[in-house]
Design a protein around this motif. Structure first.
Motif, PDB file in Angstrom:
ATOM      1  N   LEU A 148       0.838  -1.201   0.000  1.00 57.50           N
ATOM      2  CA  LEU A 148       0.000   0.000   0.000  1.00 57.50           C
ATOM      3  C   LEU A 148       0.873   1.252   0.000  1.00 57.50           C
ATOM      4  O   LEU A 148       1.938   1.276   0.616  1.00 57.50           O
ATOM      5  CB  LEU A 148      -0.939  -0.010   1.205  1.00 57.50           C
ATOM      6  N   PRO A 149       0.414   2.311  -0.682  1.00 59.52           N
ATOM      7  CA  PRO A 149       1.210   3.541  -0.763  1.00 59.52           C
ATOM      8  C   PRO A 149       1.059   4.396   0.503  1.00 59.52           C
ATOM      9  O   PRO A 149       0.184   4.161   1.326  1.00 59.52           O
ATOM     10  CB  PRO A 149       0.592   4.257  -1.963  1.00 59.52           C
ATOM     11  N   THR A 150       1.926   5.387   0.600  1.00 65.93           N
ATOM     12  CA  THR A 150       1.817   6.406   1.641  1.00 65.93           C
ATOM     13  C   THR A 150       1.790   7.739   0.927  1.00 65.93           C
ATOM     14  O   THR A 150       2.722   8.031   0.175  1.00 65.93           O
ATOM     15  CB  THR A 150       3.021   6.339   2.599  1.00 65.93           C
ATOM     16  N   PRO A 151       0.765   8.572   1.119  1.00 66.90           N
ATOM     17  CA  PRO A 151      -0.436   8.282   1.901  1.00 66.90           C
ATOM     18  C   PRO A 151      -1.345   7.288   1.178  1.00 66.90           C
ATOM     19  O   PRO A 151      -1.148   6.996   0.005  1.00 66.90           O
ATOM     20  CB  PRO A 151      -1.104   9.644   2.044  1.00 66.90           C
ATOM     21  N   ARG A 152      -2.348   6.812   1.929  1.00 62.07           N
ATOM     22  CA  ARG A 152      -3.308   5.847   1.381  1.00 62.07           C
ATOM     23  C   ARG A 152      -4.650   6.086   2.050  1.00 62.07           C
ATOM     24  O   ARG A 152      -4.716   6.686   3.125  1.00 62.07           O
ATOM     25  CB  ARG A 152      -2.830   4.418   1.612  1.00 62.07           C
ATOM     26  N   PRO A 153      -5.725   5.606   1.471  1.00 65.96           N
ATOM     27  CA  PRO A 153      -7.038   5.771   2.108  1.00 65.96           C
ATOM     28  C   PRO A 153      -7.077   5.072   3.468  1.00 65.96           C
ATOM     29  O   PRO A 153      -6.472   4.010   3.654  1.00 65.96           O
ATOM     30  CB  PRO A 153      -8.004   5.103   1.133  1.00 65.96           C
ATOM     31  N   ASP A 154      -7.760   5.675   4.404  1.00 62.62           N
ATOM     32  CA  ASP A 154      -7.981   5.073   5.715  1.00 62.62           C
ATOM     33  C   ASP A 154      -8.696   3.745   5.514  1.00 62.62           C
ATOM     34  O   ASP A 154      -9.566   3.614   4.660  1.00 62.62           O
ATOM     35  CB  ASP A 154      -8.847   6.023   6.557  1.00 62.62           C
ATOM     36  N   ALA A 155      -8.304   2.749   6.307  1.00 69.63           N
ATOM     37  CA  ALA A 155      -8.926   1.432   6.210  1.00 69.63           C
ATOM     38  C   ALA A 155      -9.264   0.936   7.608  1.00 69.63           C
ATOM     39  O   ALA A 155      -8.638   1.327   8.589  1.00 69.63           O
ATOM     40  CB  ALA A 155      -7.988   0.443   5.513  1.00 69.63           C
ATOM     41  N   GLN A 156     -10.266   0.073   7.682  1.00 71.66           N
ATOM     42  CA  GLN A 156     -10.683  -0.511   8.952  1.00 71.66           C
ATOM     43  C   GLN A 156     -11.089  -1.959   8.722  1.00 71.66           C
ATOM     44  O   GLN A 156     -11.484  -2.344   7.618  1.00 71.66           O
ATOM     45  CB  GLN A 156     -11.851   0.270   9.563  1.00 71.66           C
ATOM     46  N   ARG A 157     -10.990  -2.742   9.790  1.00 68.13           N
ATOM     47  CA  ARG A 157     -11.402  -4.149   9.722  1.00 68.13           C
ATOM     48  C   ARG A 157     -12.919  -4.241   9.789  1.00 68.13           C
ATOM     49  O   ARG A 157     -13.562  -3.553  10.565  1.00 68.13           O
ATOM     50  CB  ARG A 157     -10.806  -4.953  10.877  1.00 68.13           C
ATOM     51  N   GLN A 158     -13.444  -5.114   8.965  1.00 74.20           N
ATOM     52  CA  GLN A 158     -14.855  -5.492   9.007  1.00 74.20           C
ATOM     53  C   GLN A 158     -14.876  -7.015   8.993  1.00 74.20           C
ATOM     54  O   GLN A 158     -14.893  -7.631   7.936  1.00 74.20           O
ATOM     55  CB  GLN A 158     -15.631  -4.915   7.820  1.00 74.20           C
ATOM     56  N   GLY A 159     -14.791  -7.580  10.194  1.00 75.87           N
ATOM     57  CA  GLY A 159     -14.674  -9.032  10.294  1.00 75.87           C
ATOM     58  C   GLY A 159     -13.321  -9.467   9.794  1.00 75.87           C
ATOM     59  O   GLY A 159     -12.292  -8.942  10.220  1.00 75.87           O
ATOM     60  N   ASP A 160     -13.277 -10.407   8.856  1.00 75.13           N
ATOM     61  CA  ASP A 160     -12.018 -10.889   8.299  1.00 75.13           C
ATOM     62  C   ASP A 160     -11.521 -10.037   7.138  1.00 75.13           C
ATOM     63  O   ASP A 160     -10.444 -10.280   6.614  1.00 75.13           O
ATOM     64  CB  ASP A 160     -12.176 -12.342   7.821  1.00 75.13           C
ATOM     65  N   ARG A 161     -12.303  -9.058   6.751  1.00 70.92           N
ATOM     66  CA  ARG A 161     -11.927  -8.186   5.637  1.00 70.92           C
ATOM     67  C   ARG A 161     -11.382  -6.865   6.176  1.00 70.92           C
ATOM     68  O   ARG A 161     -11.704  -6.452   7.287  1.00 70.92           O
ATOM     69  CB  ARG A 161     -13.138  -7.896   4.747  1.00 70.92           C
TER      70      ARG A 161
END
Length: 156
Positions: free
Chosen positions: A50-63
């Protein structure tokens, strides 16, 4: 010789976070371990591609998904596997990873709703490291880390 510690690169002041920022840990104990050359650093998200910067990400279960809904589970898994490989190669005693991160959170992560809600949970890298027998702590658990290192270093 003191055992090595796997550590999140952002805690060392490297600008690898999703927002191109860092969150250096300035606690004297942390800085002492750094000066002793104990740290093996990694940013699982960057190593995962993944690049820097990158979109914010969060866990949703196993994804793991971005706020726009893009699935970034694969680079998170790739980064977690790279962290595990590094931990094994360096025979680390434990890991100090960035709390709240979808990769590195050890006690808390964001809940996947992108509403700034933190819940009990762990990031993908923390989960994999723990499944493989490594103790993982957040930067806010330095008292526990200090105790664990005293045990590990004393048993050598």
């Amino acid at each position: 010789m003191s055992k090595k510690i796997l550590v999140s690169a952002c805690l060392l002041g490297q600008k690898v976070r999703y927002d191109n920022g860092d969150v250096p840990c300035l606690d004297p104990r942390f800085l002492k371990w750094y000066e002793e050359g104990r740290f093996v650093s990694i940013c699982p998200e960057v190593v995962g591609g993944l690049p820097t910067p990158r979109p914010d990400a969060q866990r949703q279960g196993d994804r793991v998904v971005t706020g726009a809904g893009a699935d970034v589970t694969e680079p998170f898994a790739k980064g977690a596997n790279a962290a595990l490989k590094l931990a094994n190669e360096h025979d680390v005693a434990l890991a100090i990873l960035k709390q709240d991160s979808p990769s590195c959170g050890s006690l808390f992560i964001y809940d996947g709703t992108f509403t700034d809600t933190v819940v009990a949970g762990e990031g993908t890298t923390t989960e994999l490291l723990r499944r493989n027998g490594f103790k993982v702590f957040g930067e806010d658990q330095l008292d526990e880390i200090e105790r664990e290192l005293a045990l590990v270093d004393g048993s050598q």
